[in-house]
Design a protein around this motif. Structure first.
Motif, PDB file in Angstrom:
ATOM      1  N   THR A  11       0.872  -1.211   0.128  1.00  0.00           N
ATOM      2  CA  THR A  11      -0.092   0.058   0.169  1.00  0.00           C
ATOM      3  C   THR A  11       0.944   0.997   0.077  1.00  0.00           C
ATOM      4  N   ILE A  12       0.280   2.331  -0.653  1.00  0.00           N
ATOM      5  CA  ILE A  12       0.816   3.734  -0.400  1.00  0.00           C
ATOM      6  C   ILE A  12      -0.208   4.789  -0.167  1.00  0.00           C
ATOM      7  N   ALA A  13       0.444   5.560   0.989  1.00  0.00           N
ATOM      8  CA  ALA A  13      -0.269   6.626   1.273  1.00  0.00           C
ATOM      9  C   ALA A  13       0.619   7.926   1.045  1.00  0.00           C
ATOM     10  N   VAL A  14       0.217   9.109   0.941  1.00  0.00           N
ATOM     11  CA  VAL A  14       0.771  10.186   0.867  1.00  0.00           C
ATOM     12  C   VAL A  14       0.757  11.235   1.979  1.00  0.00           C
ATOM     13  N   ARG A  15       1.701  12.220   2.310  1.00  0.00           N
ATOM     14  CA  ARG A  15       1.589  13.141   3.338  1.00  0.00           C
ATOM     15  C   ARG A  15       1.847  14.419   2.657  1.00  0.00           C
ATOM     16  N   VAL A  16       0.903  15.436   2.404  1.00  0.00           N
ATOM     17  CA  VAL A  16       1.163  16.607   1.690  1.00  0.00           C
ATOM     18  C   VAL A  16       1.377  17.577   2.463  1.00  0.00           C
ATOM     19  N   PHE A  17       2.551  18.685   2.412  1.00  0.00           N
ATOM     20  CA  PHE A  17       2.596  19.795   3.428  1.00  0.00           C
ATOM     21  C   PHE A  17       3.460  20.780   2.818  1.00  0.00           C
ATOM     22  N   THR A  18       3.632  21.960   3.209  1.00  0.00           N
ATOM     23  CA  THR A  18       4.199  23.054   2.831  1.00  0.00           C
ATOM     24  C   THR A  18       5.598  23.471   3.761  1.00  0.00           C
ATOM     25  N   SER A  19       6.445  24.101   3.722  1.00  0.00           N
ATOM     26  CA  SER A  19       7.494  24.682   4.326  1.00  0.00           C
ATOM     27  C   SER A  19       8.290  23.728   5.206  1.00  0.00           C
ATOM     28  N   VAL A  20       9.336  24.161   5.633  1.00  0.00           N
ATOM     29  CA  VAL A  20      10.198  23.239   6.396  1.00  0.00           C
ATOM     30  C   VAL A  20       9.313  22.860   7.830  1.00  0.00           C
ATOM     31  N   ALA A  21       8.500  23.568   8.293  1.00  0.00           N
ATOM     32  CA  ALA A  21       7.735  23.140   9.563  1.00  0.00           C
ATOM     33  C   ALA A  21       6.640  22.328   9.139  1.00  0.00           C
ATOM     34  N   ARG A  22       6.625  21.771   8.024  1.00  0.00           N
ATOM     35  CA  ARG A  22       5.796  20.587   7.486  1.00  0.00           C
ATOM     36  C   ARG A  22       4.245  20.907   7.985  1.00  0.00           C
ATOM     37  N   ILE A  23       3.727  22.062   7.569  1.00  0.00           N
ATOM     38  CA  ILE A  23       2.205  22.516   7.553  1.00  0.00           C
ATOM     39  C   ILE A  23       1.554  21.658   6.584  1.00  0.00           C
ATOM     40  N   PRO A  24       0.640  21.001   7.085  1.00  0.00           N
ATOM     41  CA  PRO A  24      -0.318  19.927   6.219  1.00  0.00           C
ATOM     42  C   PRO A  24      -1.026  20.949   5.337  1.00  0.00           C
ATOM     43  N   ILE A  25      -1.470  20.416   4.182  1.00  0.00           N
ATOM     44  CA  ILE A  25      -2.352  20.874   3.165  1.00  0.00           C
ATOM     45  C   ILE A  25      -3.488  19.971   3.042  1.00  0.00           C
ATOM     46  N   GLN A  26      -4.549  20.552   3.508  1.00  0.00           N
ATOM     47  CA  GLN A  26      -5.700  19.924   3.192  1.00  0.00           C
ATOM     48  C   GLN A  26      -6.312  20.161   1.871  1.00  0.00           C
ATOM     49  N   GLY A  27      -7.120  18.961   1.346  1.00  0.00           N
ATOM     50  CA  GLY A  27      -7.711  19.387   0.081  1.00  0.00           C
ATOM     51  C   GLY A  27      -6.764  19.228  -1.174  1.00  0.00           C
ATOM     52  N   ALA A  28      -5.748  18.741  -1.134  1.00  0.00           N
ATOM     53  CA  ALA A  28      -5.035  18.331  -2.305  1.00  0.00           C
ATOM     54  C   ALA A  28      -5.121  17.344  -2.824  1.00  0.00           C
ATOM     55  N   THR A  29      -5.511  17.351  -4.264  1.00  0.00           N
ATOM     56  CA  THR A  29      -5.626  16.186  -4.936  1.00  0.00           C
ATOM     57  C   THR A  29      -4.368  15.398  -5.512  1.00  0.00           C
ATOM     58  N   VAL A  30      -4.314  14.053  -5.243  1.00  0.00           N
ATOM     59  CA  VAL A  30      -3.238  13.041  -5.121  1.00  0.00           C
ATOM     60  C   VAL A  30      -3.827  12.137  -6.113  1.00  0.00           C
ATOM     61  N   ALA A  31      -3.043  12.046  -7.350  1.00  0.00           N
ATOM     62  CA  ALA A  31      -3.202  10.757  -8.321  1.00  0.00           C
ATOM     63  C   ALA A  31      -2.270   9.744  -8.244  1.00  0.00           C
ATOM     64  N   PHE A  32      -2.692   8.623  -8.252  1.00  0.00           N
ATOM     65  CA  PHE A  32      -1.459   7.512  -8.281  1.00  0.00           C
ATOM     66  C   PHE A  32      -1.751   6.759  -9.733  1.00  0.00           C
ATOM     67  N   THR A  33      -0.595   6.715 -10.395  1.00  0.00           N
ATOM     68  CA  THR A  33      -0.370   6.169 -11.682  1.00  0.00           C
ATOM     69  C   THR A  33       0.776   5.061 -11.933  1.00  0.00           C
TER      70      THR A  33
END
Length: 130
Positions: A6-28
């Motif tokens: 299985t694969i899951a993703v954590r999406v964030f911004t900045s060095v502080a690793r601020i989470p990004i809610q609502g990002a669209t992630v496609a796996f191909t």
């Protein structure tokens, strides 16, 4: 015989690793003739996480011998969120019986900038070699 990883993703911004809610992630996965096969599309939650995606992998025993096939499957991850550069991660490795978690860092677009559909800004990530 195929196994499942299985694969899951954590999406964030900045060095502080601020989470990004609502990002669209496609796996191909790469297909015939260089075409991509869509495996799943997920949207990140308030913590920047996606629900895991199940992916067929080679059986662990088949990759144990020197002449055996590669002991993992690979996929590509396409990530986008409003106000951030587009991101593509290629060759992400998924091992049988293991949940892989891929971190995706998105870069904010400059304020008052809208992506140009003809010249979309994006970042491109290649996998680290073992």
């Amino acid at each position: 015989m195929a196994s499942i990883g299985t694969i899951a993703v954590r999406v964030f911004t900045s060095v502080a690793r601020i989470p990004i809610q609502g990002a669209t992630v496609a796996f191909t996965q790469g297909g015939f003739g260089g075409r991509q096969t869509l495996l799943a599309v997920r949207v990140t939650d308030q913590n920047g996480h996606t629900v895991p995606v199940r992916i067929a992998t080679p059986d662990l025993a088949e990759g144990a011998s020197p002449s055996g096939e590669t002991p993992f499957a690979t996929c590509n991850i396409w990530t986008e969120a409003p106000g951030y550069e587009y991101s593509v991660s290629t060759g992400v490795q998924i091992f049988p019986g293991v949940e892989t978690v891929q971190d995706i860092a998105l870069i904010p677009l400059p304020e008052h900038t809208q992506p140009n559909p003809d010249n979309t800004q994006f970042s491109y990530t290649t996998p680290q070699t073992l």
